[in-house]
Scaffold this motif. Sequence first.
Motif, PDB file in Angstrom:
ATOM      1  N   SER A 176      -1.514  11.206 -18.904  1.00 41.18           N
ATOM      2  CA  SER A 176      -2.503  10.668 -19.835  1.00 41.18           C
ATOM      3  C   SER A 176      -3.923  10.778 -19.297  1.00 41.18           C
ATOM      4  O   SER A 176      -4.870  10.796 -20.061  1.00 41.18           O
ATOM      5  CB  SER A 176      -2.189   9.215 -20.180  1.00 41.18           C
ATOM      6  N   ASN A 177      -4.078  10.871 -17.971  1.00 46.96           N
ATOM      7  CA  ASN A 177      -5.422  11.017 -17.405  1.00 46.96           C
ATOM      8  C   ASN A 177      -5.485  12.195 -16.430  1.00 46.96           C
ATOM      9  O   ASN A 177      -6.228  12.160 -15.454  1.00 46.96           O
ATOM     10  CB  ASN A 177      -5.888   9.721 -16.744  1.00 46.96           C
ATOM     11  N   CYS A 178      -4.740  13.236 -16.707  1.00 44.73           N
ATOM     12  CA  CYS A 178      -4.696  14.439 -15.888  1.00 44.73           C
ATOM     13  C   CYS A 178      -6.039  15.167 -15.932  1.00 44.73           C
ATOM     14  O   CYS A 178      -6.616  15.361 -17.008  1.00 44.73           O
ATOM     15  CB  CYS A 178      -3.588  15.352 -16.412  1.00 44.73           C
ATOM     16  N   SER A 179      -6.529  15.588 -14.766  1.00 43.95           N
ATOM     17  CA  SER A 179      -7.818  16.275 -14.726  1.00 43.95           C
ATOM     18  C   SER A 179      -7.748  17.645 -15.401  1.00 43.95           C
ATOM     19  O   SER A 179      -8.721  18.087 -16.013  1.00 43.95           O
ATOM     20  CB  SER A 179      -8.309  16.418 -13.287  1.00 43.95           C
ATOM     21  N   LEU A 180      -6.594  18.308 -15.333  1.00 41.24           N
ATOM     22  CA  LEU A 180      -6.455  19.593 -16.026  1.00 41.24           C
ATOM     23  C   LEU A 180      -6.455  19.393 -17.541  1.00 41.24           C
ATOM     24  O   LEU A 180      -7.027  20.195 -18.271  1.00 41.24           O
ATOM     25  CB  LEU A 180      -5.182  20.315 -15.595  1.00 41.24           C
ATOM     26  N   ARG A 181      -5.822  18.346 -17.981  1.00 44.22           N
ATOM     27  CA  ARG A 181      -5.817  18.043 -19.416  1.00 44.22           C
ATOM     28  C   ARG A 181      -7.235  17.758 -19.890  1.00 44.22           C
ATOM     29  O   ARG A 181      -7.640  18.200 -20.967  1.00 44.22           O
ATOM     30  CB  ARG A 181      -4.908  16.845 -19.690  1.00 44.22           C
ATOM     31  N   ALA A 182      -8.013  17.056 -19.079  1.00 46.05           N
ATOM     32  CA  ALA A 182      -9.409  16.775 -19.423  1.00 46.05           C
ATOM     33  C   ALA A 182     -10.208  18.071 -19.531  1.00 46.05           C
ATOM     34  O   ALA A 182     -11.074  18.199 -20.407  1.00 46.05           O
ATOM     35  CB  ALA A 182     -10.031  15.854 -18.386  1.00 46.05           C
ATOM     36  N   LYS A 183      -9.908  19.028 -18.667  1.00 44.50           N
ATOM     37  CA  LYS A 183     -10.599  20.322 -18.740  1.00 44.50           C
ATOM     38  C   LYS A 183     -10.242  21.035 -20.044  1.00 44.50           C
ATOM     39  O   LYS A 183     -11.094  21.664 -20.671  1.00 44.50           O
ATOM     40  CB  LYS A 183     -10.258  21.181 -17.534  1.00 44.50           C
ATOM     41  N   ASN A 195     -12.931  22.082 -22.826  1.00 44.92           N
ATOM     42  CA  ASN A 195     -13.106  23.494 -23.163  1.00 44.92           C
ATOM     43  C   ASN A 195     -11.746  24.204 -23.150  1.00 44.92           C
ATOM     44  O   ASN A 195     -11.337  24.738 -22.124  1.00 44.92           O
ATOM     45  CB  ASN A 195     -14.069  24.166 -22.170  1.00 44.92           C
ATOM     46  N   PRO A 196     -11.056  24.218 -24.297  1.00 48.20           N
ATOM     47  CA  PRO A 196      -9.712  24.806 -24.361  1.00 48.20           C
ATOM     48  C   PRO A 196      -9.663  26.288 -23.978  1.00 48.20           C
ATOM     49  O   PRO A 196      -8.628  26.779 -23.565  1.00 48.20           O
ATOM     50  CB  PRO A 196      -9.297  24.622 -25.818  1.00 48.20           C
ATOM     51  N   LYS A 197     -10.780  26.980 -24.102  1.00 48.06           N
ATOM     52  CA  LYS A 197     -10.789  28.416 -23.803  1.00 48.06           C
ATOM     53  C   LYS A 197     -11.096  28.725 -22.341  1.00 48.06           C
ATOM     54  O   LYS A 197     -11.070  29.883 -21.951  1.00 48.06           O
ATOM     55  CB  LYS A 197     -11.776  29.129 -24.719  1.00 48.06           C
ATOM     56  N   SER A 198     -11.364  27.702 -21.546  1.00 47.19           N
ATOM     57  CA  SER A 198     -11.619  27.927 -20.125  1.00 47.19           C
ATOM     58  C   SER A 198     -10.320  28.340 -19.441  1.00 47.19           C
ATOM     59  O   SER A 198      -9.217  28.097 -19.947  1.00 47.19           O
ATOM     60  CB  SER A 198     -12.169  26.665 -19.467  1.00 47.19           C
ATOM     61  N   PHE A 199     -10.443  28.949 -18.270  1.00 49.25           N
ATOM     62  CA  PHE A 199      -9.251  29.362 -17.530  1.00 49.25           C
ATOM     63  C   PHE A 199      -8.351  28.164 -17.238  1.00 49.25           C
ATOM     64  O   PHE A 199      -7.141  28.217 -17.456  1.00 49.25           O
ATOM     65  CB  PHE A 199      -9.645  30.061 -16.223  1.00 49.25           C
ATOM     66  N   LYS A 254      -6.676  26.848 -20.407  1.00 43.02           N
ATOM     67  CA  LYS A 254      -5.551  27.709 -20.796  1.00 43.02           C
ATOM     68  C   LYS A 254      -4.373  27.526 -19.848  1.00 43.02           C
ATOM     69  O   LYS A 254      -3.220  27.522 -20.281  1.00 43.02           O
ATOM     70  CB  LYS A 254      -5.987  29.171 -20.806  1.00 43.02           C
ATOM     71  N   PHE A 255      -4.684  27.374 -18.547  1.00 44.78           N
ATOM     72  CA  PHE A 255      -3.616  27.151 -17.571  1.00 44.78           C
ATOM     73  C   PHE A 255      -2.859  25.862 -17.884  1.00 44.78           C
ATOM     74  O   PHE A 255      -1.625  25.842 -17.874  1.00 44.78           O
ATOM     75  CB  PHE A 255      -4.187  27.097 -16.145  1.00 44.78           C
ATOM     76  N   TRP A 256      -3.578  24.781 -18.169  1.00 47.12           N
ATOM     77  CA  TRP A 256      -2.915  23.506 -18.479  1.00 47.12           C
ATOM     78  C   TRP A 256      -2.039  23.652 -19.712  1.00 47.12           C
ATOM     79  O   TRP A 256      -0.896  23.196 -19.730  1.00 47.12           O
ATOM     80  CB  TRP A 256      -3.939  22.384 -18.692  1.00 47.12           C
ATOM     81  N   ARG A 257      -2.562  24.298 -20.739  1.00 48.57           N
ATOM     82  CA  ARG A 257      -1.801  24.431 -21.981  1.00 48.57           C
ATOM     83  C   ARG A 257      -0.523  25.225 -21.746  1.00 48.57           C
ATOM     84  O   ARG A 257       0.541  24.892 -22.248  1.00 48.57           O
ATOM     85  CB  ARG A 257      -2.679  25.084 -23.059  1.00 48.57           C
TER      86      ARG A 257
END
Length: 61
Positions: free
Chosen positions: A6-13, A17-21, A24-27
């Motif tokens: 729920s508070n993951c730093s990758l999820r926040a990224k 910006n969903p199109k950032s590297f 995209k990696f988190w998704r």
Amino acid sequence: MEQKCSNCSLRAKYDKNPKSFMGKFWRWHINFCPGWKAYFQSLAPEEQEMLRTKYHFKKYK
């Protein structure tokens, strides 16, 4: 065990910006992450549906 998804730093990224590297990696990562699966399945159905829509997530139905 507390889930940190729920508070993951990758999820926040991804949220920023969903199109950032890293976004995209988190998704990509949530498709097989056991922590995300446990977190996701612990949520109420309404919350799951909200995340499905927000993250275009189709697993664990």
